[in-house]
Scaffold this motif. Structure first.
Motif, PDB file in Angstrom:
ATOM      1  N   MET A   3      22.759  37.586  -9.712  1.00 47.18           N
ATOM      2  CA  MET A   3      22.391  36.917  -8.875  1.00 47.18           C
ATOM      3  C   MET A   3      20.787  36.488 -10.291  1.00 47.18           C
ATOM      4  SD  MET A   3      19.741  37.044  -5.383  1.00 47.18           S
ATOM      5  CE  MET A   3      18.461  37.829  -5.982  1.00 47.18           C
ATOM      6  N   VAL A  13      11.771  32.881  -7.912  1.00 49.85           N
ATOM      7  CA  VAL A  13      12.644  32.107  -7.056  1.00 49.85           C
ATOM      8  C   VAL A  13      13.714  32.479  -7.504  1.00 49.85           C
ATOM      9  CG1 VAL A  13      12.216  30.346  -5.841  1.00 49.85           C
ATOM     10  CG2 VAL A  13      10.246  30.540  -6.771  1.00 49.85           C
ATOM     11  N   PRO A  14      14.324  33.087  -6.453  1.00 44.80           N
ATOM     12  CA  PRO A  14      16.136  33.582  -6.388  1.00 44.80           C
ATOM     13  C   PRO A  14      16.470  32.151  -6.237  1.00 44.80           C
ATOM     14  CG  PRO A  14      15.317  34.733  -4.094  1.00 44.80           C
ATOM     15  CD  PRO A  14      13.851  34.188  -5.236  1.00 44.80           C
ATOM     16  N   MET A  15      17.363  32.308  -7.312  1.00 45.48           N
ATOM     17  CA  MET A  15      18.362  30.489  -7.348  1.00 45.48           C
ATOM     18  C   MET A  15      19.389  30.529  -6.338  1.00 45.48           C
ATOM     19  SD  MET A  15      20.095  30.049 -11.003  1.00 45.48           S
ATOM     20  CE  MET A  15      21.598  28.526 -10.064  1.00 45.48           C
ATOM     21  N   SER A  16      19.287  29.453  -5.590  1.00 46.57           N
ATOM     22  CA  SER A  16      20.669  29.143  -4.269  1.00 46.57           C
ATOM     23  C   SER A  16      21.771  28.075  -4.403  1.00 46.57           C
ATOM     24  CB  SER A  16      19.494  28.356  -3.297  1.00 46.57           C
ATOM     25  OG  SER A  16      19.070  27.046  -3.851  1.00 46.57           O
ATOM     26  N   ASP A  17      21.839  28.435  -5.861  1.00 46.52           N
ATOM     27  CA  ASP A  17      23.443  27.420  -6.249  1.00 46.52           C
ATOM     28  C   ASP A  17      24.292  28.253  -5.887  1.00 46.52           C
ATOM     29  OD1 ASP A  17      22.154  25.801  -6.640  1.00 46.52           O
ATOM     30  OD2 ASP A  17      21.341  25.697  -8.819  1.00 46.52           O
ATOM     31  N   ILE A  18      25.227  27.851  -5.345  1.00 45.11           N
ATOM     32  CA  ILE A  18      26.692  28.635  -5.007  1.00 45.11           C
ATOM     33  C   ILE A  18      27.781  28.783  -6.957  1.00 45.11           C
ATOM     34  CG2 ILE A  18      29.037  29.135  -4.427  1.00 45.11           C
ATOM     35  CD1 ILE A  18      27.269  27.863  -1.466  1.00 45.11           C
ATOM     36  N   ASN A  19      28.701  29.692  -7.866  1.00 43.97           N
ATOM     37  CA  ASN A  19      29.013  29.817  -8.419  1.00 43.97           C
ATOM     38  C   ASN A  19      30.090  29.820  -7.925  1.00 43.97           C
ATOM     39  OD1 ASN A  19      30.414  29.528 -10.862  1.00 43.97           O
ATOM     40  ND2 ASN A  19      30.088  31.995 -11.348  1.00 43.97           N
TER      41      ASN A  19
END
Length: 158
Positions: A3, A13-19
């Motif tokens: 993550m 802020v954590p990234m919310s994109d999905i790999n």
């Protein structure tokens, strides 16, 4: 799975994109598997099934004619010619019939396909399997090697 925390701007802020790379890899593997297995599944083996031909039943005096049908309450009704018999009576009569036939031809050594008695069973369409199977088993226990079924051929065109 990792993550990513933070970005170029420096905020935490954590990234919310999905790999999606692992998802695409799995989908490509499944596609390859299906491309390989579909031709194998679609291939058929040519089989020539035999044509059904009805043979005329040769009625010989030593043959036993049985009719089997389901009775009330799930019971089985077996008829030797036109006389109703129980399982015990069927076994006794069949054993006696075979013993008498062996005595008539002069012993076991003289029994062959021409003089060996057969059991011919007629079963109603609504007869439970346990009735037919029980009758076949009883006749085999009595010593009858040839037990056959009498059927009515279907009408042509139906």
């Amino acid at each position: 799975m990792a993550m990513s925390v933070g970005g170029e701007t420096g905020d935490d802020v954590p990234m919310s994109d999905i790999n999606t790379t692992p998802l695409v890899d799995v989908m490509l593997v499944l596609l390859i598997i299906f491309l390989i297995t579909v031709p194998v599944v679609i291939q058929t083996v040519p089989v020539k099934l035999p044509d059904v031909k009805y043979q005329v039943t040769q009625t010989k005096p030593e043959n036993v004619s049985l009719s089997v049908r389901g009775g009330p309450g799930g019971t089985c009704e077996v008829y030797w010619n036109l006389q109703k018999v129980s399982s015990k009576e069927l076994l006794d009569r069949a054993a006696k019939k075979l013993k008498d036939q062996i005595a008539a031809v002069g012993g076991v050594q003289n029994i062959n396909d021409e003089n060996m008695p057969e059991a011919h069973i007629r079963g109603d369409q609504n007869t439970p399997y346990k009735c037919i199977g029980g009758t076949v088993f009883t006749m085999q226990m009595a010593g009858f090697a040839r037990v056959g079924f009498i059927s009515q051929p279907s009408l042509a065109g139906k």
